[in-house]
Scaffold this motif. Structure first.
Motif, mmCIF file in Angstrom:
data_model
loop_
_atom_site.group_PDB
_atom_site.id
_atom_site.type_symbol
_atom_site.label_atom_id
_atom_site.label_comp_id
_atom_site.label_asym_id
_atom_site.label_seq_id
_atom_site.Cartn_x
_atom_site.Cartn_y
_atom_site.Cartn_z
ATOM 1 N N MET A 1 0.853 -1.198 0.000
ATOM 2 C CA MET A 1 0.000 0.000 0.000
ATOM 3 C C MET A 1 0.883 1.240 0.000
ATOM 4 S SD MET A 1 -2.842 1.200 2.803
ATOM 5 C CE MET A 1 -1.631 1.725 4.006
ATOM 6 N N VAL A 2 0.686 2.113 -0.961
ATOM 7 C CA VAL A 2 1.398 3.380 -1.028
ATOM 8 C C VAL A 2 0.397 4.496 -0.791
ATOM 9 C CG1 VAL A 2 2.797 4.901 -2.451
ATOM 10 C CG2 VAL A 2 3.078 2.439 -2.651
ATOM 11 N N ARG A 3 0.608 5.261 0.266
ATOM 12 C CA ARG A 3 -0.312 6.340 0.637
ATOM 13 C C ARG A 3 -0.172 7.486 -0.363
ATOM 14 N NH1 ARG A 3 -2.734 7.753 5.828
ATOM 15 N NH2 ARG A 3 -2.956 10.011 6.020
ATOM 16 N N THR A 4 -1.265 7.765 -1.066
ATOM 17 C CA THR A 4 -1.232 8.689 -2.202
ATOM 18 C C THR A 4 -2.357 9.709 -2.088
ATOM 19 O OG1 THR A 4 -0.297 6.971 -3.620
ATOM 20 C CG2 THR A 4 -1.373 8.810 -4.730
ATOM 21 N N ALA A 5 -2.076 10.949 -2.477
ATOM 22 C CA ALA A 5 -3.079 12.011 -2.429
ATOM 23 C C ALA A 5 -3.626 12.296 -3.820
ATOM 24 C CB ALA A 5 -2.455 13.283 -1.853
ATOM 25 N N SER A 6 -4.808 12.860 -3.848
ATOM 26 C CA SER A 6 -5.421 13.302 -5.098
ATOM 27 C C SER A 6 -4.521 14.315 -5.810
ATOM 28 C CB SER A 6 -6.786 13.930 -4.809
ATOM 29 O OG SER A 6 -7.329 14.518 -5.964
ATOM 30 N N THR A 7 -4.563 14.320 -7.135
ATOM 31 C CA THR A 7 -3.765 15.278 -7.903
ATOM 32 C C THR A 7 -4.392 16.667 -7.915
ATOM 33 O OG1 THR A 7 -4.914 14.753 -9.973
ATOM 34 C CG2 THR A 7 -2.944 13.457 -9.447
ATOM 35 N N MET A 8 -5.640 16.775 -7.461
ATOM 36 C CA MET A 8 -6.353 18.056 -7.426
ATOM 37 C C MET A 8 -6.454 18.678 -8.816
ATOM 38 S SD MET A 8 -7.191 17.968 -4.284
ATOM 39 C CE MET A 8 -7.771 19.555 -3.674
ATOM 40 N N LEU A 9 -7.120 17.960 -9.702
ATOM 41 C CA LEU A 9 -7.396 18.442 -11.054
ATOM 42 C C LEU A 9 -7.970 19.854 -10.980
ATOM 43 C CD1 LEU A 9 -7.472 17.219 -14.016
ATOM 44 C CD2 LEU A 9 -9.884 16.727 -13.573
ATOM 45 N N PRO A 10 -7.599 20.760 -11.892
ATOM 46 C CA PRO A 10 -8.062 22.148 -11.797
ATOM 47 C C PRO A 10 -9.592 22.263 -11.784
ATOM 48 C CG PRO A 10 -6.261 21.991 -13.368
ATOM 49 C CD PRO A 10 -6.624 20.585 -12.991
ATOM 50 N N LEU A 11 -10.091 23.091 -10.878
ATOM 51 C CA LEU A 11 -11.526 23.362 -10.832
ATOM 52 C C LEU A 11 -11.963 23.986 -12.153
ATOM 53 C CD1 LEU A 11 -11.771 24.791 -7.201
ATOM 54 C CD2 LEU A 11 -12.451 22.513 -7.995
ATOM 55 N N GLY A 12 -13.168 23.672 -12.589
ATOM 56 C CA GLY A 12 -13.672 24.163 -13.865
ATOM 57 C C GLY A 12 -13.400 23.227 -15.022
ATOM 58 N N THR A 13 -12.577 22.180 -14.801
ATOM 59 C CA THR A 13 -12.312 21.197 -15.843
ATOM 60 C C THR A 13 -13.602 20.501 -16.255
ATOM 61 O OG1 THR A 13 -10.063 20.778 -15.037
ATOM 62 C CG2 THR A 13 -11.057 19.056 -16.382
ATOM 63 N N THR A 14 -13.793 20.335 -17.547
ATOM 64 C CA THR A 14 -14.952 19.591 -18.045
ATOM 65 C C THR A 14 -14.726 18.102 -17.826
ATOM 66 O OG1 THR A 14 -15.412 21.267 -19.717
ATOM 67 C CG2 THR A 14 -16.367 19.091 -20.079
ATOM 68 N N ALA A 15 -15.756 17.411 -17.381
ATOM 69 C CA ALA A 15 -15.641 15.969 -17.113
ATOM 70 C C ALA A 15 -15.185 15.235 -18.367
ATOM 71 C CB ALA A 15 -16.977 15.416 -16.650
ATOM 72 N N PRO A 16 -14.068 14.522 -18.305
ATOM 73 C CA PRO A 16 -13.640 13.724 -19.453
ATOM 74 C C PRO A 16 -14.679 12.651 -19.786
ATOM 75 C CG PRO A 16 -11.806 14.029 -17.931
ATOM 76 C CD PRO A 16 -13.047 14.500 -17.228
ATOM 77 N N SER A 17 -14.864 12.427 -21.059
ATOM 78 C CA SER A 17 -15.858 11.451 -21.503
ATOM 79 C C SER A 17 -15.424 10.035 -21.161
ATOM 80 C CB SER A 17 -16.061 11.587 -23.009
ATOM 81 O OG SER A 17 -17.066 10.699 -23.454
ATOM 82 N N PHE A 18 -16.397 9.156 -20.974
ATOM 83 C CA PHE A 18 -16.102 7.738 -20.772
ATOM 84 C C PHE A 18 -17.276 6.893 -21.258
ATOM 85 C CE2 PHE A 18 -17.926 9.234 -16.718
ATOM 86 C CZ PHE A 18 -19.003 8.366 -16.574
ATOM 87 N N GLN A 19 -16.971 5.684 -21.608
ATOM 88 C CA GLN A 19 -17.966 4.663 -21.946
ATOM 89 C C GLN A 19 -17.380 3.334 -21.481
ATOM 90 O OE1 GLN A 19 -19.026 4.320 -26.104
ATOM 91 N NE2 GLN A 19 -20.909 3.209 -25.640
ATOM 92 N N LEU A 20 -17.899 2.823 -20.386
ATOM 93 C CA LEU A 20 -17.281 1.677 -19.726
ATOM 94 C C LEU A 20 -18.314 0.617 -19.360
ATOM 95 C CD1 LEU A 20 -14.953 3.615 -17.232
ATOM 96 C CD2 LEU A 20 -14.214 2.345 -19.266
ATOM 97 N N PRO A 21 -17.883 -0.632 -19.260
ATOM 98 C CA PRO A 21 -18.791 -1.693 -18.845
ATOM 99 C C PRO A 21 -19.077 -1.621 -17.349
ATOM 100 C CG PRO A 21 -16.590 -2.581 -19.165
ATOM 101 C CD PRO A 21 -16.551 -1.162 -19.623
#
Length: 197
Positions: free
Chosen positions: A1-21
């Protein structure tokens, strides 16, 4: 287990598209959530102790806010070959056991996690009705063995603010968890194998 923090994507970013099962057999796309008042995307898995620590609150929070017009979707991007506890079959069992009311998707090639700059499990991304990022941070201050109750305080406050039509404060605390288990060669540039928290 490696303790990792969120990258804090810039606010206002449009949600990247996805299509997943979905682990139960359907296919889910970002476009399925165009009529939502808000969209919560959770990168998570089954085996991570940080996710297990908050699993009951994920069910409670999702039930509370899905009833208010908020869409919730979870994505597992871990390498299921090395971590069979995170396979689609195991996801189906986990979803049933936990009573998760949301779609639980499998990002086998890990491209969606990379598009979101997801780094840890759990990693939370809250988008408004226009799919603009308004919150990326912790569920609350509780961590395994911290002695702090799991309440979902921070994320609930952000969702309440969106539903009230107000602006979520920009001061946000990163989520912390296990690192996403990248397949060899898929590690994104932001991945730090030593951890970042």
């Amino acid at each position: 287990m490696v303790r990792t923090a969120s990258t804090m994507l810039p606010l206002g970013t449009t949600a990247p598209s996805f299509q997943l099962p979905e682990c139960e057999g359907s296919t889910v796309s970002l476009s399925d959530f165009t009529d939502s008042k808000a969209l919560l995307v959770i990168f998570m898995c089954n085996h991570c102790p940080f996710v297990k620590h908050v699993a009951e609150e994920l069910t409670r929070l999702s039930n509370d806010y899905m009833a208010k017009g908020v869409s919730v979707v979870a994505i597992n991007s871990n390498d299921a070959e090395k971590y069979p506890d995170d396979s689609p079959e195991a996801m189906r069992k986990e979803k049933a056991m936990r009573g998760y009311p949301f779609a639980y998707l499998f990002d086998e090639d890990q491209t969606v996690a990379a598009a979101y700059h997801a780094a840890c499990t759990p990693d939370f991304y809250l988008f408004d009705g226009d799919h603009k990022l308004v919150y990326r941070g912790q569920l609350d201050s509780s961590r395994p063995d911290s002695g702090i109750p799991v309440t979902g305080k921070d994320l609930r406050a952000a969702i309440d603010t969106v539903l009230a039509g107000e602006t979520v404060p920009e001061a946000q605390t990163p989520s912390i968890g296990c690192n996403i288990k990248w397949k060899p060669g898929n590690e994104p540039s932001y991945f730090n194998p030593q951890g970042s928290a």
